[in-house]
Design a protein around this motif. Structure first.
Motif, PDB file in Angstrom:
ATOM      1  N   ILE A 263      -1.252  -1.455  -1.099  1.00  0.00           N
ATOM      2  CA  ILE A 263      -0.229  -0.436  -0.860  1.00  0.00           C
ATOM      3  C   ILE A 263      -0.592   0.844  -1.596  1.00  0.00           C
ATOM      4  CG2 ILE A 263       2.177   0.207  -1.300  1.00  0.00           C
ATOM      5  CD1 ILE A 263       2.910  -2.707  -0.873  1.00  0.00           C
ATOM      6  N   ASN A 264      -1.117   0.707  -2.815  1.00  0.00           N
ATOM      7  CA  ASN A 264      -1.456   1.879  -3.619  1.00  0.00           C
ATOM      8  C   ASN A 264      -2.540   2.720  -2.948  1.00  0.00           C
ATOM      9  OD1 ASN A 264       0.385   1.259  -5.670  1.00  0.00           O
ATOM     10  ND2 ASN A 264      -1.058  -0.138  -6.636  1.00  0.00           N
ATOM     11  N   PHE A 265      -3.481   2.067  -2.260  1.00  0.00           N
ATOM     12  CA  PHE A 265      -4.517   2.814  -1.562  1.00  0.00           C
ATOM     13  C   PHE A 265      -3.908   3.587  -0.393  1.00  0.00           C
ATOM     14  CE2 PHE A 265      -7.694   2.992   1.901  1.00  0.00           C
ATOM     15  CZ  PHE A 265      -8.589   3.855   1.293  1.00  0.00           C
ATOM     16  N   PHE A 266      -3.029   2.949   0.362  1.00  0.00           N
ATOM     17  CA  PHE A 266      -2.355   3.614   1.476  1.00  0.00           C
ATOM     18  C   PHE A 266      -1.560   4.819   0.975  1.00  0.00           C
ATOM     19  CE2 PHE A 266       1.769   3.907   3.744  1.00  0.00           C
ATOM     20  CZ  PHE A 266       1.308   4.445   4.935  1.00  0.00           C
ATOM     21  N   VAL A 267      -0.864   4.651  -0.141  1.00  0.00           N
ATOM     22  CA  VAL A 267      -0.083   5.750  -0.721  1.00  0.00           C
ATOM     23  C   VAL A 267      -1.000   6.895  -1.140  1.00  0.00           C
ATOM     24  CG1 VAL A 267       1.372   6.410  -2.687  1.00  0.00           C
ATOM     25  CG2 VAL A 267       1.838   4.297  -1.443  1.00  0.00           C
ATOM     26  N   ASP A 268      -2.158   6.564  -1.727  1.00  0.00           N
ATOM     27  CA  ASP A 268      -3.112   7.601  -2.129  1.00  0.00           C
ATOM     28  C   ASP A 268      -3.653   8.361  -0.917  1.00  0.00           C
ATOM     29  OD1 ASP A 268      -2.885   7.229  -4.817  1.00  0.00           O
ATOM     30  OD2 ASP A 268      -4.707   6.038  -5.050  1.00  0.00           O
TER      31      ASP A 268
ATOM     32  N   GLN B 187      -0.305  -8.608   6.160  1.00  0.00           N
ATOM     33  CA  GLN B 187       1.100  -9.022   6.237  1.00  0.00           C
ATOM     34  C   GLN B 187       1.783  -8.866   4.883  1.00  0.00           C
ATOM     35  OE1 GLN B 187       1.934 -12.850   8.086  1.00  0.00           O
ATOM     36  NE2 GLN B 187       3.806 -13.093   6.893  1.00  0.00           N
ATOM     37  N   ASN B 188       1.096  -9.259   3.827  1.00  0.00           N
ATOM     38  CA  ASN B 188       1.694  -9.147   2.498  1.00  0.00           C
ATOM     39  C   ASN B 188       1.774  -7.704   2.016  1.00  0.00           C
ATOM     40  OD1 ASN B 188       2.268 -11.929   1.119  1.00  0.00           O
ATOM     41  ND2 ASN B 188       0.446 -12.218   2.367  1.00  0.00           N
ATOM     42  N   MET B 189       0.836  -6.886   2.455  1.00  0.00           N
ATOM     43  CA  MET B 189       0.939  -5.453   2.179  1.00  0.00           C
ATOM     44  C   MET B 189       2.189  -4.893   2.847  1.00  0.00           C
ATOM     45  SD  MET B 189      -1.686  -2.463   3.425  1.00  0.00           S
ATOM     46  CE  MET B 189      -1.182  -0.728   3.446  1.00  0.00           C
ATOM     47  N   ALA B 190       2.392  -5.251   4.123  1.00  0.00           N
ATOM     48  CA  ALA B 190       3.537  -4.729   4.877  1.00  0.00           C
ATOM     49  C   ALA B 190       4.866  -5.179   4.281  1.00  0.00           C
ATOM     50  CB  ALA B 190       3.431  -5.163   6.333  1.00  0.00           C
ATOM     51  N   GLU B 191       4.910  -6.402   3.772  1.00  0.00           N
ATOM     52  CA  GLU B 191       6.153  -6.915   3.203  1.00  0.00           C
ATOM     53  C   GLU B 191       6.627  -6.087   2.015  1.00  0.00           C
ATOM     54  OE1 GLU B 191       5.646 -11.025   2.302  1.00  0.00           O
ATOM     55  OE2 GLU B 191       5.756 -11.660   4.395  1.00  0.00           O
ATOM     56  N   LYS B 192       5.694  -5.451   1.306  1.00  0.00           N
ATOM     57  CA  LYS B 192       6.046  -4.677   0.117  1.00  0.00           C
ATOM     58  C   LYS B 192       6.315  -3.204   0.430  1.00  0.00           C
ATOM     59  CE  LYS B 192       5.674  -8.108  -2.752  1.00  0.00           C
ATOM     60  NZ  LYS B 192       6.845  -8.627  -3.482  1.00  0.00           N
ATOM     61  N   LEU B 193       6.025  -2.777   1.655  1.00  0.00           N
ATOM     62  CA  LEU B 193       6.299  -1.390   2.019  1.00  0.00           C
ATOM     63  C   LEU B 193       7.802  -1.167   2.162  1.00  0.00           C
ATOM     64  CD1 LEU B 193       3.506  -0.805   4.681  1.00  0.00           C
ATOM     65  CD2 LEU B 193       3.638   0.269   2.428  1.00  0.00           C
ATOM     66  N   ARG B 194       8.251   0.006   1.769  1.00  0.00           N
ATOM     67  CA  ARG B 194       9.665   0.363   1.846  1.00  0.00           C
ATOM     68  C   ARG B 194       9.839   1.603   2.713  1.00  0.00           C
ATOM     69  NH1 ARG B 194       9.625  -4.013   0.607  1.00  0.00           N
ATOM     70  NH2 ARG B 194      10.345  -5.028  -1.303  1.00  0.00           N
ATOM     71  N   LYS B 195      11.076   1.930   3.038  1.00  0.00           N
ATOM     72  CA  LYS B 195      11.344   3.085   3.906  1.00  0.00           C
ATOM     73  C   LYS B 195      10.727   4.359   3.355  1.00  0.00           C
ATOM     74  CE  LYS B 195      15.626   1.473   6.081  1.00  0.00           C
ATOM     75  NZ  LYS B 195      17.075   1.738   6.270  1.00  0.00           N
ATOM     76  N   LYS B 196      10.706   4.496   2.040  1.00  0.00           N
ATOM     77  CA  LYS B 196      10.177   5.721   1.431  1.00  0.00           C
ATOM     78  C   LYS B 196       8.706   5.932   1.777  1.00  0.00           C
ATOM     79  CE  LYS B 196       8.839   3.526  -2.963  1.00  0.00           C
ATOM     80  NZ  LYS B 196       8.998   3.536  -4.438  1.00  0.00           N
ATOM     81  N   HIS B 197       7.973   4.845   2.029  1.00  0.00           N
ATOM     82  CA  HIS B 197       6.555   4.969   2.357  1.00  0.00           C
ATOM     83  C   HIS B 197       6.335   5.594   3.731  1.00  0.00           C
ATOM     84  CE1 HIS B 197       6.150   1.549  -0.685  1.00  0.00           C
ATOM     85  NE2 HIS B 197       5.469   2.552  -1.191  1.00  0.00           N
TER      86      HIS B 197
END
Length: 334
Positions: A156-161, A193-203
């Motif tokens: 998730i951190n890589f996607f956010v970056d 799938q586990n990456m997606a489970e931790k994503l939130r609306k803010k992302h």
């Protein structure tokens, strides 16, 4: 030590979702036992080294030079690369299996040529492939499922970056947005799938970066993933759909590898049914950006053992590159 196999004309890159050891100003080392990390890093100039040269805990290790997302985008732009594909490998795969140009069992760069850069995502997979008993009794498989879960959370951190740098630098966005794709194979789809489970609306608010194609190829993930309002899985299938312009899912009942995994009782008890790549995602009419392919139809005539691992089949590569092209055209890219 045997000589490293020749590399392709494209430079070697990888995304490390494992914790490397720092061995210089911008150089790191890692091996097939490196632990997971919450801060993935992009590396280039990858080489295999003897243990003594980088102090890893195994007989050999790998080194690379850390690069920023900005520097990566500049390299992609200068090389006139058309598409970038981050490749999430499957169960028990090790760095030497998937690094581009090393001709390992899961290296697919050669099949995509020089207009598509394949960037392996190294998540902390257990190396149990050399022990038949370790594989059959399920320990290696279950170990990888847990480690894949950790890898998904970290990515998730890589996607956010990526999103942050695309918002900050127009050239990075123009180079990587929609031209960057996710390709997940087998247990690599469980990472996603586990990456997606931790994503939130803010992302998903004001996204400056979006993947072009998100592909789940013979996914070792739950078949209910894309069901409408799939609450037990936190609606992660819908979130996967929002990560990319197009989602591609392949499946076939002829996948004997996923059948073997589904017969492991302990794993079923811990993780539930994980054979999306055998049975397909079911009704996905509520998702307007998904294409589902039965691999036995699009790839007739394969040996049964290849219906789990056909990533370098020229027909499938042509299909994927066509998906990339359609995304570029629909978003106004050349």
């Amino acid at each position: 030590m045997a000589e490293m196999k020749s590399r392709p004309s494209l430079p070697s890159f990888a995304l490390l979702a494992v914790k490397p050891q720092k061995i210089g100003v911008d150089c790191v080392a890692f091996d097939d036992r490196s632990d997971s990390t919450r801060t993935p890093v992009l590396i280039t100039d990858i080489e295999k080294k003897e243990r003594a040269s980088c102090f890893c805990g195994n007989s050999e290790c790998y080194t690379g030079r850390v690069v920023s997302i900005t520097a990566f985008a500049e390299r992609v732009r200068n090389l006139k690369i058309q598409d970038v594909m981050f490749y999430f490998h499957g169960f028990t795969s090790q760095p030497q299996d998937i690094f581009s140009g090393w001709k390992g069992k899961s290296d697919i760069q050669h099949a995509y040529g020089t207009d598509t850069l394949v960037v392996p995502v190294i998540w902390p997979s257990v190396n149990g492939s050399n022990s038949e008993e370790f594989f059959i009794n399920g320990k290696s498989y279950i170990g990888d499922k847990w480690r894949a879960k950790m890898g998904g959370e970290a990515l998730i951190n890589f996607f956010v970056d990526m999103d942050k740098w695309c918002a900050k630098e127009k050239q990075v966005q123009e180079t990587l947005n929609f031209r960057t794709h996710l390709y997940t194979h087998s247990m690599g789809s469980w990472v996603l799938q586990n990456m997606a489970e931790k994503l939130r609306k803010k992302h998903f608010n004001n996204m400056a970066f979006k993947f072009g194609v998100v592909a789940m190829v013979q996914a070792n993930a739950t078949p209910e993933l894309f069901k409408k309002q799939s609450k037990p899985f936190k609606n992660s299938g819908t979130k996967i759909g929002q990560l990319g312009k197009m989602v591609v899912v392949t499946y076939t009942a002829r996948d004997e590898t996923l059948k073997l995994f589904s017969e492991q009782k302990v794993s079923m008890k811990l993780f539930g049914n994980q054979d999306l790549g055998r049975v397909g995602p079911g009704d996905v009419s509520h998702l307007n950006n998904m294409r589902v392919y039965d691999a036995s139809i699009i790839l007739p005539g394969l040996e049964s053992s290849k219906y789990h691992d056909f990533g370098d089949d020229s027909r499938f590569v042509a299909l994927m590159k066509n998906e990339f092209r359609m995304v570029r055209e629909s978003t106004g890219l050349r």
